[in-house]
Design an enzyme around this catalytic site. Structure first.
Site, PDB file in Angstrom:
ATOM      1  N   LYS A 158       0.843   2.889  -2.038  1.00  0.00           N
ATOM      2  CA  LYS A 158      -0.551   2.592  -1.710  1.00  0.00           C
ATOM      3  C   LYS A 158      -1.082   1.505  -2.636  1.00  0.00           C
ATOM      4  O   LYS A 158      -0.892   1.578  -3.862  1.00  0.00           O
ATOM      5  CB  LYS A 158      -1.399   3.866  -1.856  1.00  0.00           C
ATOM      6  CG  LYS A 158      -1.102   4.909  -0.802  1.00  0.00           C
ATOM      7  CD  LYS A 158      -1.621   4.480   0.571  1.00  0.00           C
ATOM      8  CE  LYS A 158      -1.496   5.608   1.589  1.00  0.00           C
ATOM      9  NZ  LYS A 158      -1.970   5.183   2.926  1.00  0.00           N
ATOM     10  N   LYS A 161       0.647   6.881  14.569  1.00  0.00           N
ATOM     11  CA  LYS A 161       0.230   8.206  14.128  1.00  0.00           C
ATOM     12  C   LYS A 161      -0.160   8.975  15.383  1.00  0.00           C
ATOM     13  O   LYS A 161      -1.229   8.711  15.964  1.00  0.00           O
ATOM     14  CB  LYS A 161      -0.991   8.095  13.200  1.00  0.00           C
ATOM     15  CG  LYS A 161      -0.708   7.512  11.818  1.00  0.00           C
ATOM     16  CD  LYS A 161      -2.011   7.372  11.051  1.00  0.00           C
ATOM     17  CE  LYS A 161      -1.836   7.333   9.544  1.00  0.00           C
ATOM     18  NZ  LYS A 161      -0.719   6.588   9.017  1.00  0.00           N
TER      19      LYS A 161
HETATM   20  O1  LIG Z   1       3.038   6.718   5.979  1.00  0.00           O
HETATM   21  C1  LIG Z   1       3.210   7.566   5.099  1.00  0.00           C
HETATM   22  O2  LIG Z   1       4.087   7.433   4.242  1.00  0.00           O
HETATM   23  C2  LIG Z   1       2.412   8.835   5.072  1.00  0.00           C
HETATM   24  C3  LIG Z   1       1.127   8.807   5.798  1.00  0.00           C
HETATM   25  C4  LIG Z   1       0.052   7.978   5.174  1.00  0.00           C
HETATM   26  O3  LIG Z   1       0.290   7.115   4.380  1.00  0.00           O
HETATM   27  C5  LIG Z   1      -1.317   8.280   5.540  1.00  0.00           C
HETATM   28  C6  LIG Z   1      -1.708   9.599   5.511  1.00  0.00           C
HETATM   29  C7  LIG Z   1      -3.001   9.968   5.803  1.00  0.00           C
HETATM   30  C8  LIG Z   1      -3.892   8.997   6.171  1.00  0.00           C
HETATM   31  C9  LIG Z   1      -3.523   7.668   6.228  1.00  0.00           C
HETATM   32  C10 LIG Z   1      -2.239   7.289   5.919  1.00  0.00           C
HETATM   33  C11 LIG Z   1      -1.882   5.843   6.074  1.00  0.00           C
HETATM   34  O4  LIG Z   1      -0.801   5.483   6.512  1.00  0.00           O
HETATM   35  O5  LIG Z   1      -2.734   4.996   5.830  1.00  0.00           O
HETATM   36 MG   LIG Z   2      -1.557   3.280   6.662  1.00  0.00          MG
END
Ligand SMILES: O=C(O)CCC(=O)c1ccccc1C(=O)O
Ligand SMILES: [Mg+2]
EC number: 4.2.1.113
Length: 357
Positions: free
Chosen positions: A167, A263
């Protein structure tokens, strides 16, 4: 036909720090359908604003679903009769178009019920041509200072992950560049992705890509969801996530992405996500299936969606470990950077209903 709803609340063991804030708990609802022939389908709605409707809206939408399905036991050609007969209740699904998490619950319950009737695992019902034992998954590394980010990345690599998503976007650009360089230096063999959760301006996004783009497989959602022209103008590999939830898959193509983050919870269900994975491949775009940090029912369904994609790339499905507790036993456990694909009938999570209280 029976239709029952049960709310749940799952705290995270390890809150996920992102550029949009911290995900601390996941509240949602299970939907259980039982057809007149005794076949059962269980779905899950775990809304996450930014990707789906709010919880209250989701709850009302599902209350309406169960009311319609129950009421129709006694009246005419109805939604529950359609389900009993093996068809989709199209009007009912269409009513849920603006509440994707609620739609996910119904779409998954229907898919689970039908795949169970056909006695095939959900991923075969989604069209997988070959059996799949497991799918590759990435580890999810939250925002943290460089040293802690490297430590977390090293833990994940030691646990067998060969793909990591870090992130970014929650701190200064120079700090994120430093974090990515530090992880890439420490783990040169690992595939790295970054997820900015829409935090940057066009200038910042391009600066980031110029600095570390060649060390990354892609940067996920570098710009706000609706800046399609900005996204299209970036030089470097880009994946879209929030954009799909906001403008839909077909309009997102204008941003010319290299990959799309599918998703199921944000896209109205696993069958929708599975169809979009095929659309993406037709367009030469790599589909990546991820959860919104869902409970066991939706997370397992997302594993089935991934398993139906031929030669799927690492997916964001290793999210069980972020939860402190779950809806039931994990039948798609992650080990060595891969999630097990359940081979029982349907989603394989019908018992989850009984586990939760
Ligand atoms: O993609 C992953 O590794 C896990 C999922 C993840 O990052 C996520 C989980 C909850 C909300 C948003 C996100 C995202 O991809 O931004
Ligand atoms: Mg994302």
């Amino acid at each position: 036909m029976r239709a029952d709803i049960r709310p749940f609340s799952l705290p995270l063991a390890d809150p996920l720090e992102t550029a949009r804030g911290t995900v601390e708990r996941r509240d949602g609802l299970l939907l259980r359908l039982e057809a007149d022939d005794g076949s059962v389908g269980v779905g899950e709605a775990t809304p996450l604003p930014g990707w789906t409707e709010h919880y209250d809206e989701c709850e009302s939408a599902l209350a309406e679903v169960s009311e319609v399905l129950r009421a129709s036991n006694t009246s005419g050609e109805t939604a529950s009769e359609e389900i009993d007969a093996g068809a989709d209740p199209d009007d009912l699904l269409a009513d849920l178009d603006s509440t994707p998490a609620a739609r996910h619950a119904l779409d998954l319950a229907l898919a689970d019920l039908r795949a169970s009737r056909q006695r095939v695992p959900l991923y075969r019902y989604f069209g997988a041509e070959n059996p799949a034992k497991s799918v590759p998954v990435n580890a999810t590394v939250g925002d943290a200072p460089a040293e802690a980010t490297v430590a977390e990345a090293e833990r994940a690599a030691a646990a067998g992950f060969d793909c990591l998503k870090v992130k970014v976007g929650a701190r200064q650009l120079s700090a994120d560049v430093e974090r990515i360089e530090a992880v890439a230096d420490a783990l040169p063999e690992v595939e790295l992705r970054a997820d900015a959760n829409a935090a940057w301006t066009r200038e910042q996004a391009q600066q980031f890509l110029d600095a570390v783009g060649d060390r990354l497989a892609y940067v996920e959602q570098p710009l706000p969801a609706t800046d399609l022209a900005g996204l299209a103008s970036l030089a470097g590999p880009v994946a879209l996530d929030e954009t799909l939830a906001e403008v839909g898959f077909e309009d997102a193509l204008d941003a010319n992405p290299d990959a799309v983050i599918l998703k199921p919870m944000a896209l109205g269900g696993p069958r929708e996500a599975s169809a979009l994975a095929s659309r993406a491949r037709e367009e030469g775009i790599e589909p990546v299936v991820t959860t919104t940090i869902d409970g066991a029912v939706a997370r397992t369904a997302a594993v089935h969606v991934a398993a139906a994609i031929p030669d799927v790339t690492a997916c964001g499905l290793a999210t069980r470990k972020l939860l402190e507790s779950d809806l039931g036993p994990d039948i798609a456990p992650v080990a060595d950077g891969r999630a097990v694909v359940p081979q029982g009938e349907g989603n394989g999570t019908a018992d989850t209903w009984g586990h939760h209280d």
